[in-house]
Design a protein around this motif. Structure first.
Motif: not given
Length: 94
Positions: A43-62
């Motif tokens: 469940s952690v791995r699948s949550a990490r690979d979701q497109p929305k989590s990538g968007l969250f990471r991009a926003v957090a980095i910004n």
């Protein structure tokens, strides 16, 4: 009056006995199905690979970049004008 929710349905005195049994049985079935498909950490791995989590990471980095880049640039000993230019560079390049 203070109250709290229990961690498991077996401990929930506010549920009827048949409701506790049904809920416990249902949760055990769901847990077995999830572990059969994904494993324990799936469940952690699948949550990490979701497109929305990538968007969250991009926003957090910004946010991290926009909040802390001026402080980092200033710590290098730059004056206020150069700190402003260095901090504006990522936004100007975008």
């Amino acid at each position: 009056m203070f109250f709290y929710l229990t961690d498991r349905p077996e401990e929930a005195d506010w549920l009827a006995r048949d409701e506790r049994e049904w809920l416990s049985h249902r949760l055990s079935i769901e847990r077995r199905n999830r572990e059969a498909v994904h494993g324990l950490r799936g469940s952690v791995r699948s949550a990490r690979d979701q497109p929305k989590s990538g968007l969250f990471r991009a926003v957090a980095i910004n946010y991290g970049l926009s909040f802390f880049l001026p402080q980092i640039a200033k710590a290098f000993g730059l004056n206020t004008f150069l700190t402003t230019l260095v901090s504006a560079a990522p936004y100007l390049s975008a």
